[in-house]
Design an enzyme around this catalytic site. Structure first.
Site, PDB file in Angstrom:
ATOM      1  N   HIS A 372       3.474  82.559  12.769  1.00 31.49           N
ATOM      2  CA  HIS A 372       2.911  81.211  12.634  1.00 31.49           C
ATOM      3  C   HIS A 372       3.397  80.450  11.408  1.00 31.49           C
ATOM      4  CE1 HIS A 372      -0.216  81.608  15.808  1.00 31.49           C
ATOM      5  NE2 HIS A 372      -0.148  82.884  15.474  1.00 31.49           N
ATOM      6  N   LYS A 563      -6.099  67.990   7.775  1.00 35.75           N
ATOM      7  CA  LYS A 563      -5.487  69.324   7.881  1.00 35.75           C
ATOM      8  C   LYS A 563      -5.615  69.977   6.518  1.00 35.75           C
ATOM      9  CE  LYS A 563      -1.588  67.163   9.143  1.00 35.75           C
ATOM     10  NZ  LYS A 563      -1.047  67.786  10.318  1.00 35.75           N
ATOM     11  N   ARG A 564      -5.291  71.277   6.434  1.00 33.53           N
ATOM     12  CA  ARG A 564      -5.281  71.910   5.117  1.00 33.53           C
ATOM     13  C   ARG A 564      -4.376  71.116   4.172  1.00 33.53           C
ATOM     14  NH1 ARG A 564      -7.808  77.132   4.270  1.00 33.53           N
ATOM     15  NH2 ARG A 564      -6.696  77.060   2.320  1.00 33.53           N
ATOM     16  N   LYS A 569       2.874  69.731   3.944  1.00 35.23           N
ATOM     17  CA  LYS A 569       2.289  68.784   4.909  1.00 35.23           C
ATOM     18  C   LYS A 569       2.340  67.349   4.387  1.00 35.23           C
ATOM     19  CE  LYS A 569      -0.856  72.354   6.748  1.00 35.23           C
ATOM     20  NZ  LYS A 569      -0.632  72.426   8.207  1.00 35.23           N
ATOM     21  N   THR A 675      -1.433  71.655  15.722  1.00 32.72           N
ATOM     22  CA  THR A 675      -2.241  71.518  16.930  1.00 32.72           C
ATOM     23  C   THR A 675      -3.122  70.281  16.788  1.00 32.72           C
ATOM     24  OG1 THR A 675      -3.745  73.121  15.936  1.00 32.72           O
ATOM     25  CG2 THR A 675      -2.275  73.928  17.652  1.00 32.72           C
ATOM     26  N   LYS A 679      -4.367  67.169  19.444  1.00 32.55           N
ATOM     27  CA  LYS A 679      -5.744  66.683  19.629  1.00 32.55           C
ATOM     28  C   LYS A 679      -5.801  65.174  19.447  1.00 32.55           C
ATOM     29  CE  LYS A 679      -7.050  71.130  17.811  1.00 32.55           C
ATOM     30  NZ  LYS A 679      -7.204  71.881  16.563  1.00 32.55           N
TER      31      LYS A 679
HETATM   32  C1  26V Z   1      -1.653  83.379   5.508  1.00 30.23           C
HETATM   33  C2  26V Z   1      -2.548  84.033   4.724  1.00 30.23           C
HETATM   34  C3  26V Z   1      -2.026  84.764   3.583  1.00 30.23           C
HETATM   35  C4  26V Z   1      -2.984  85.743   3.039  1.00 30.23           C
HETATM   36  C5  26V Z   1      -4.413  85.340   3.010  1.00 30.23           C
HETATM   37  C6  26V Z   1      -4.939  84.659   4.230  1.00 30.23           C
HETATM   38  C7  26V Z   1      -3.922  83.970   5.027  1.00 30.23           C
HETATM   39  C8  26V Z   1      -4.328  83.255   6.110  1.00 30.23           C
HETATM   40  C9  26V Z   1      -3.411  82.600   6.899  1.00 30.23           C
HETATM   41  C10 26V Z   1      -2.075  82.671   6.589  1.00 30.23           C
HETATM   42  C11 26V Z   1      -1.036  82.054   7.436  1.00 30.23           C
HETATM   43  C12 26V Z   1      -1.374  80.745   7.896  1.00 30.23           C
HETATM   44  C13 26V Z   1      -0.459  80.420   8.985  1.00 30.23           C
HETATM   45  C14 26V Z   1      -0.965  79.288   9.812  1.00 30.23           C
HETATM   46  O1  26V Z   1      -2.129  78.948   9.854  1.00 30.23           O
HETATM   47  N1  26V Z   1      -0.040  78.707  10.486  1.00 30.23           N
HETATM   48  C15 26V Z   1      -0.332  77.592  11.343  1.00 30.23           C
HETATM   49  O2  26V Z   1      -0.465  78.113  12.651  1.00 30.23           O
HETATM   50  C16 26V Z   1      -0.758  77.100  13.595  1.00 30.23           C
HETATM   51  C17 26V Z   1      -1.009  77.764  14.907  1.00 30.23           C
HETATM   52  O3  26V Z   1       0.155  78.350  15.387  1.00 30.23           O
HETATM   53  C18 26V Z   1       0.371  76.093  13.645  1.00 30.23           C
HETATM   54  O4  26V Z   1       0.010  75.078  14.539  1.00 30.23           O
HETATM   55  C19 26V Z   1       0.623  75.503  12.266  1.00 30.23           C
HETATM   56  O5  26V Z   1       1.749  74.673  12.289  1.00 30.23           O
HETATM   57  C20 26V Z   1       0.818  76.614  11.257  1.00 30.23           C
HETATM   58  O6  26V Z   1       0.879  76.101   9.947  1.00 30.23           O
END
Ligand code: 26V
Length: 836
Positions: A372, A563-564, A569, A675, A679
């Site tokens: 992701h 968004k975050r 971004k 996503t 929406k």
């Molecule tokens: C990384 C980490 C690192 C350690 C601690 C917790 C944590 C939690 C999440 C992540 C990775 C985040 C990746 C993410 O959210 N990617 C998003 O995924 C969406 C669904 O596929 C996508 O639409 C977004 O573009 C993408 O940023």
């Protein structure tokens, strides 16, 4: 009665209504005083839950039978995050009993919205990855896919965000304060999970002491129990459900009785503290690879409990583990559950006496992985030393996997020792680390990205070596969202209009939206779209006033970025435009075409990881700019900037239907999919966006002329980087940009602390890692095109209609169908050769 969502026959629905009514009356009678909204919420949830529990049992029975007949595998979706949001509205819509509950509440004199809004969001995720998992559970139910979502039952979800004086303050999200409303505790479903300890050899004097073929057995130093809590997700067109099974850690032994006997009560209670700490928090940081022991414990705990559950179910149904891979898919939602292949190997080889090669074949058949993000800082690695102390047997297994894998690589590329180094599961360039993405790729029969560009970049960049070794493994499956929550429930006005225009089937067949395209130029449609949007905006304007004290004009163009908060971004690019517009409005009140400036309300929301300083500065800057602009009477209210605190699923449901313009402005090549972009378009917002993520595929489906595309494309960004990008030079060439940077950098928006944003601006001019300045001029030009179109309501609404019509392909149902055919079906095993 709501016949738009449930095809249940009238008798079944009447029976359901009666059951809910009876249950509700019974519960109300047991309540001492009059019902308040909180008590009413609990009762409504309990009444639904009874029905859902029955449907769950029926679904499990049906799946057990079906698993034996069809070449269809049960899917196990392992994810550290599920961003479910509220559940009551969805349950009522799915069961078709919202009108019934409404009328009961009216009889009791209870405000319906108080009941709905009294529910806490289940915010067990950071952002896109977690919300995608929640949309998938909805699609699993809808598509009748035998499945389990597996996660952790966090005690505290995503932190709550407040922004006093523009500074993000995080507080605990105590969402389970009053106990879970929806989850069903399965006291009989428990597994033991080990940590630490040592690995013993079970062979003595060269003879097998047991029949275990590995001869290795883990003796953990600690144990905790994992207990299942099920959250049931209903289908909207049928009586099927899907399951989110969340694990709760419990002490292996509730009380240490030996300690009690000694009279050492502090020690007696200690195990409980340790076990339950596993479930305390969701890691609220999606920007940095985790570096904390507790996070690794959580990942191991999720994986082990889920796989033990899968194994025992498979054994109960089939009596042998040999067929495990043919009947079960194990999907890794990013690398967070990537210990799964190591744990599965341990269970099969050490605990069930299977031969390594057989176990590896089964593991490879079962496991698949979705990536992701390409952000290098978010790619997980774990120090070997930490893994050795916490999961010694898993580390051994990872070494074994690596040994065989590298032997194979060396056999195929004998003269390329550098390749072996690069692809090794162990990074030996410094302190040794386990590369979780490498483990996930090597152990999977399929690896996919989440949008076409992302999947391509994945095989061109971070996984280039693996793509050379295993080209057949890599695929794309573009994300999607559930139209039930994001259109039907979030936007009842638009849903009703669509029903009248194209029929009701879009809820289960989103492709049907394309029928709207032929009507796009119908002025009556445009008028209805405009009225619905206006009503949604008016509702949001009230909320903005209530939460921030800022009064916004519902007739202004609502320009939204939610968004975050991340540098990639580019919320900061949005702010640069706001300041440029502010300065231009003051300098030239007549506007670019002499007709005055289009009134705009810029709305931003999102959380910053607590340790992410730059992201927090961006939030603060948004507040500081807003404070100045919103109070400047010279603008006559024609430009407002609002930061709405505490973004989450429920706030998204209120904001997205009220947007005219959707900001999807990431640096090309950085946003895996997005996503939110889907929406917004589904709710009739036009997109201003870069050629990135799934926005590309949206623009292709809608027609590029109806999307405001701007900026460098991924290859252009790459070129700039190679040529030696000079942001300072761009700033010097563009007087408007120069003035914006100068104003922010000199403290025009932070007069009490003029240097507050100096570092932020210096970084833009000196480095600009995400190429904001390179895209600035084109962004401003695209914003002018937005204004020009908005000034022509009929043309704007026709474009809105074509946008909605183009979104049929972005349903999570389509996404899940593709996962089934390409990744999860038993047939998908036939194509692509599993690596030995
Ligand atoms: C990384 C980490 C690192 C350690 C601690 C917790 C944590 C939690 C999440 C992540 C990775 C985040 C990746 C993410 O959210 N990617 C998003 O995924 C969406 C669904 O596929 C996508 O639409 C977004 O573009 C993408 O940023």
């Amino acid at each position: 009665m709501n016949d738009t969502t449930s095809p249940l026959d009238t008798d079944t629905r009447d029976a359901l209504q009666n059951a809910v009514l009876t249950r509700f009356k019974l519960l109300a009678a047991q309540q001492p005083g009059p019902l308040d909204a909180r008590a009413a919420l609990r009762m409504a949830a309990e009444a639904c839950r009874d029905e859902l529990a029955t449907r769950w049992a029926n679904t499990q029975k049906a799946d057990a039978v079906r698993g034996k007949l069809a070449p269809c595998r049960r899917v196990h979706y392992l994810s550290m995050e599920f961003l479910m949001g509220r559940a009551l509205g969805n349950a009522l819509a799915a069961l078709g009993i919202e009108p019934l509950l409404r009328s009961i509440m009216a009889e009791q004199g209870i405000e319906w919205t108080d009941v709905l809004e009294g529910e806490s969001d289940a915010a067990l995720g950071n952002g896109g990855l977690g919300r995608l998992a929640a949309c998938f559970l909805d699609a699993f139910a809808e598509l009748e896919l035998p499945s389990f979502g597996y996660g952790l039952r966090y005690r505290f979800g995503m932190f709550k965000q407040a922004t006093p004086d523009g500074v993000q303050v995080e507080t605990a999200d105590d969402w389970l304060r009053d106990g879970g409303l929806w989850d069903i505790e399965r006291t009989a479903i428990e597994y033991s999970i080990g940590f630490g300890g040592r690995v013993e050899s079970t062979r003595t004097s060269g003879r097998l002491e047991t029949d275990r073929s590995s001869g290795r057995q883990w003796v953990p130093a600690e144990r905790v129990r994992a207990r299942a809590f099920d959250f049931i997700v209903p289908a909207h067109h049928g009586a099927r459900v899907s399951t989110l099974r969340q694990w709760q850690a419990l002490p292996a032994q509730a009380v240490d009785f030996q300690a009690v006997v000694r009279g050492d009560y502090a020690a007696a209670a200690k195990p409980e503290w340790q076990a339950e700490s596993l479930n305390w928090v969701l890691y609220p940081d999606d920007s940095h690879g985790a570096g904390r022991e507790l996070r690794l414990r959580q990942e191991a705990f999720l994986v082990s409990a889920s796989l033990q559950d899968l194994l025992q179910r498979h054994l109960a149904e089939f009596g042998t583990l040999d067929s495990l891979g043919r009947h079960n898919a194990i999907h890794l939602n990013d690398t967070h559950p990537a210990l799964a292949p190591a744990e599965l190997m341990r269970l099969l080889v050490d605990d069930h006496g299977m031969k390594w090669d057989d176990a590896w074949r089964i593991t490879r058949e079962a496991v698949s992985y979705t990536n992701h993000t390409l952000m290098p800082e978010a790619l997980e690695t774990w120090p070997v030393a930490l893994m050795e102390s916490l999961l010694p047997r898993h580390l051994e297994i990872i070494y074994d996997i690596n040994y065989r894998f590298l032997a194979d690589v060396r056999a195929r590329f004998p003269d390329d020792e550098e390749l072996a180094k690069r692809v090794s599961l162990i990074d030996e360039s410094g302190v040794r680390h386990v590369r979780m993405a490498a483990l996930a790729v090597v152990a999977s029969h399929r690896v996919n990205g989440v949008a076409a560009l992302h999947s391509q970049l994945m095989v061109d960049t971070i996984f280039a070596d693996y793509a050379r070794l295993f080209p057949e493994r890599f695929h794309n499956v573009t994300n999607g969202v559930t139209p039930r929550r994001w259109l039907q429930q979030a936007n009842p006005g638009l849903s009703t209009l669509l029903d009248a225009r194209i029929g009701k089937d879009w809820r289960r067949n989103l492709d049907g939206l394309k029928a709207l395209r032929a009507q796009a130029d119908d002025p009556a449609l445009g008028q209805s779209l405009g009225l619905i949007k206006f009503a949604n905006k008016a509702r949001l304007a009230e909320r903005i006033l209530c939460e921030t004290g800022i009064r916004v004009d519902s007739r202004s163009l609502f320009d939204v970025q939610v968004k975050r908060i991340h540098e990639y971004k580019r919320q900061l690019l949005n702010l640069l435009h706001v300041v440029a517009r502010y300065q231009a409005m003051l300098a030239d009140p007549a506007g670019p075409d002499g007709k005055g400036w289009q009134a705009r309300t810029v709305i931003i929301a999102g959380k910053a990881a607590s340790a992410y300083h730059t992201a927090k500065q961006i939030i603060r800057l948004a507040h500081d700019i807003g404070r100045v602009i919103n109070a400047d009477e010279r603008l006559q209210g024609r430009l407002k900037l609002v930061f709405l605190p505490n973004y989450g699923v429920s706030l998204a449901e209120a904001i997205i239907p009220a947007a005219d313009l959707s900001e999807q402005i990431s640096t090309a090549g950085t946003e895996a999919s997005g996503t939110g972009n889907m929406k917004f378009a589904l709710n009739g917002a036009l997109t201003i966006g870069t050629w990135d993520g799934a926005t590309i595929e949206m623009a292709e489906a809608i027609g590029e002329s109806d999307v405001f595309v701007f900026g460098h494309r991924a290859d252009g960004i790459e070129k700039l980087r190679d040529l030696g990008y000079l942001p300072l030079w761009i700033a010097q060439q563009n007087p408007a940009l120069h003035a914006v940077l100068d104003a922010i950098g000199r403290g025009v928006f932070s007069p009490g602390e003029p240097t507050r944003y100096k570092a932020l601006i210096d970084d833009l001019i000196g480095r600009d890692r995400y190429f904001l300045l390179a895209d600035f001029a084109d962004y401003v030009a695209a914003q002018q095109r937005v204004d020009a179109l908005y000034a022509q309501p009929a043309r704007w609404q026709a474009a809105v209609a074509r946008n909605i019509a183009g979104m049929g392909g972005f349903s999570a149902d389509r996404t899940i169908r593709e996962y089934v055919t390409r990744v999860w079906s038993a047939d998908s095993l036939a194509s692509g050769t599993p690596h030995a």
